[in-house]
Design a protein around this motif. Structure first.
Motif, short mmCIF file in Angstrom:
data_model
loop_
_atom_site.label_atom_id
_atom_site.label_comp_id
_atom_site.label_asym_id
_atom_site.label_seq_id
_atom_site.Cartn_x
_atom_site.Cartn_y
_atom_site.Cartn_z
N UNK A 36 18.57 -12.62 -7.44
CA UNK A 36 17.71 -12.11 -8.51
C UNK A 36 16.63 -13.14 -8.84
N UNK A 37 15.37 -12.72 -8.82
CA UNK A 37 14.28 -13.68 -9.00
C UNK A 37 14.09 -14.11 -10.45
N UNK A 38 14.47 -13.25 -11.41
CA UNK A 38 14.23 -13.52 -12.83
C UNK A 38 12.74 -13.67 -13.08
N UNK A 39 12.24 -14.89 -13.20
CA UNK A 39 10.81 -15.11 -13.41
C UNK A 39 10.23 -15.93 -12.26
N UNK A 40 9.06 -15.56 -11.80
CA UNK A 40 8.34 -16.30 -10.77
C UNK A 40 6.93 -16.59 -11.27
N UNK A 41 6.35 -17.71 -10.84
CA UNK A 41 4.96 -17.99 -11.22
C UNK A 41 4.02 -16.91 -10.69
N UNK A 42 3.31 -16.27 -11.58
CA UNK A 42 2.43 -15.17 -11.19
C UNK A 42 1.40 -15.63 -10.17
N UNK A 43 0.82 -16.79 -10.38
CA UNK A 43 -0.23 -17.28 -9.48
C UNK A 43 0.30 -17.56 -8.09
N UNK A 44 1.58 -17.95 -7.99
CA UNK A 44 2.18 -18.19 -6.68
C UNK A 44 2.20 -16.92 -5.86
N UNK A 45 2.62 -15.83 -6.46
CA UNK A 45 2.68 -14.57 -5.72
C UNK A 45 1.30 -14.02 -5.43
N UNK A 46 0.39 -14.17 -6.37
CA UNK A 46 -0.96 -13.66 -6.15
C UNK A 46 -1.70 -14.45 -5.07
N UNK A 47 -1.23 -15.67 -4.80
CA UNK A 47 -1.86 -16.51 -3.78
C UNK A 47 -1.36 -16.21 -2.37
N UNK A 48 -0.33 -15.38 -2.25
CA UNK A 48 0.17 -15.02 -0.93
C UNK A 48 -0.91 -14.24 -0.18
N UNK A 49 -1.18 -14.61 1.07
CA UNK A 49 -2.26 -13.94 1.82
C UNK A 49 -2.11 -12.43 1.87
N UNK A 50 -3.23 -11.75 1.91
CA UNK A 50 -3.23 -10.29 1.92
C UNK A 50 -2.62 -9.71 3.19
N UNK A 51 -2.50 -10.54 4.22
CA UNK A 51 -1.89 -10.09 5.48
C UNK A 51 -0.38 -9.93 5.35
N UNK A 52 0.20 -10.45 4.27
CA UNK A 52 1.64 -10.34 4.03
C UNK A 52 1.86 -9.32 2.92
N UNK A 53 2.67 -8.33 3.19
CA UNK A 53 2.94 -7.28 2.20
C UNK A 53 3.99 -7.76 1.21
N UNK A 54 3.56 -8.00 -0.02
CA UNK A 54 4.46 -8.48 -1.07
C UNK A 54 5.27 -7.29 -1.60
N UNK A 55 6.59 -7.42 -1.51
CA UNK A 55 7.48 -6.29 -1.78
C UNK A 55 8.46 -6.61 -2.90
N UNK A 74 1.10 -8.02 -8.83
CA UNK A 74 0.20 -7.45 -7.82
C UNK A 74 0.95 -7.12 -6.51
N UNK A 75 2.08 -6.47 -6.64
CA UNK A 75 2.86 -6.11 -5.46
C UNK A 75 2.15 -5.05 -4.63
N UNK A 76 2.37 -5.15 -3.32
CA UNK A 76 1.80 -4.19 -2.38
C UNK A 76 2.77 -3.07 -2.03
N UNK A 77 4.07 -3.34 -2.22
CA UNK A 77 5.11 -2.39 -1.83
C UNK A 77 6.30 -2.53 -2.75
N UNK A 78 7.08 -1.45 -2.84
CA UNK A 78 8.36 -1.52 -3.53
C UNK A 78 9.44 -1.02 -2.58
N UNK A 79 10.61 -1.59 -2.71
CA UNK A 79 11.78 -1.14 -1.95
C UNK A 79 12.82 -0.65 -2.95
N UNK A 80 13.20 0.60 -2.82
CA UNK A 80 14.16 1.21 -3.76
C UNK A 80 15.51 1.27 -3.07
N UNK A 81 16.46 0.51 -3.62
CA UNK A 81 17.72 0.28 -2.93
C UNK A 81 18.91 0.92 -3.64
#
Length: 213
Positions: A36-55, A74-81
């Motif tokens: 479980x991620x709980x909280x992550x730095x927003x800027x860290x995830x937003x800095x992930x290159x656009x070539x990687x689909x953030x899920x 700013x997620x690009x995808x969701x996975x419903x499990x």
């Protein structure tokens, strides 16, 4: 072969995995898992290159919370499990890529997937357990021969350096990629970069993309 690395939560480890250039990177928003991620730095995830689909990965989460987290990170995808319905998946189809996960065993009824086909972009087939993924257990991949929809799928569940050669022998026309998680960890949520590099080089050895040595 698309590669998804899932279950990340440590900022430095996330940066290391991003440097490997996976196609997808997954963050689990389900508080009953040690990943479980709980909280992550927003800027860290937003800095992930656009070539990687953030899920973002959810299990029976409310639509409101999913919407909030998509916007926040700013997620690009969701996975419903979880037990999400086709109608629930359809709520997000025009906003992000939707991956619907199912746990498989020898008795799985593939006909139930037809109702989801128009409302998701990808399926993810995992090992059927009571913990919604991350079990480290494989299932009998021969059951995939029963899947006949025109919708690509990720393979998940117990994938490791030891069985990726077998994975490359899967010839199903809708086989889209692999989901790497618990067998590539030092501890839950912390990935073993050496193992991931080995896996990337093995899976991408026929690809024109150069993998970091």
């Amino acid at each position: 072969m698309n590669i998804k690395v899932c279950g990340l939560r440590d900022p430095e480890n996330i940066k290391q995995v991003v440097d490997l250039r996976p196609n997808y990177i997954g963050f689990i928003f389900y508080d009953k898992t040690p990943r479980f991620v709980n909280e992550l730095p927003v800027e860290l995830l937003k800095a992930i290159p656009a070539t990687i689909t953030k899920t973002a990965v959810f299990v029976n989460e409310t639509a409101e919370n999913i919407e909030t987290l998509i916007a926040k990170y700013n997620f690009d995808a969701i996975q419903l499990h979880g037990n999400e319905s086709p109608a629930f998946c359809a709520l997000f189809k025009s906003k992000v890529k939707v991956i619907k996960a199912f746990g498989l065993n020898a008795d799985f009824d593939f006909t139930e997937l037809s109702a989801y086909a128009d409302h998701v972009d990808l399926f993810l087939f995992d090992t059927k357990t009571s913990i919604h993924g991350g079990s480290g257990e494989t299932f009998d991949w021969s059951v995939l021969n029963k899947y006949d929809l025109d919708k690509p799928f990720f393979l998940s569940g117990g994938l490791s350096v030891d069985n990726l050669d077998e994975v490359k022998n899967i010839t199903h026309p809708q086989f889209y990629g692999v989901d790497l998680n618990s067998r590539f960890e030092i501890e839950p949520g912390l990935k073993n970069i050496d193992k991931l590099e080995t896996a990337f080089n093995l899976l991408k050895q026929d690809d024109t993309n150069e993998i970091r040595s």
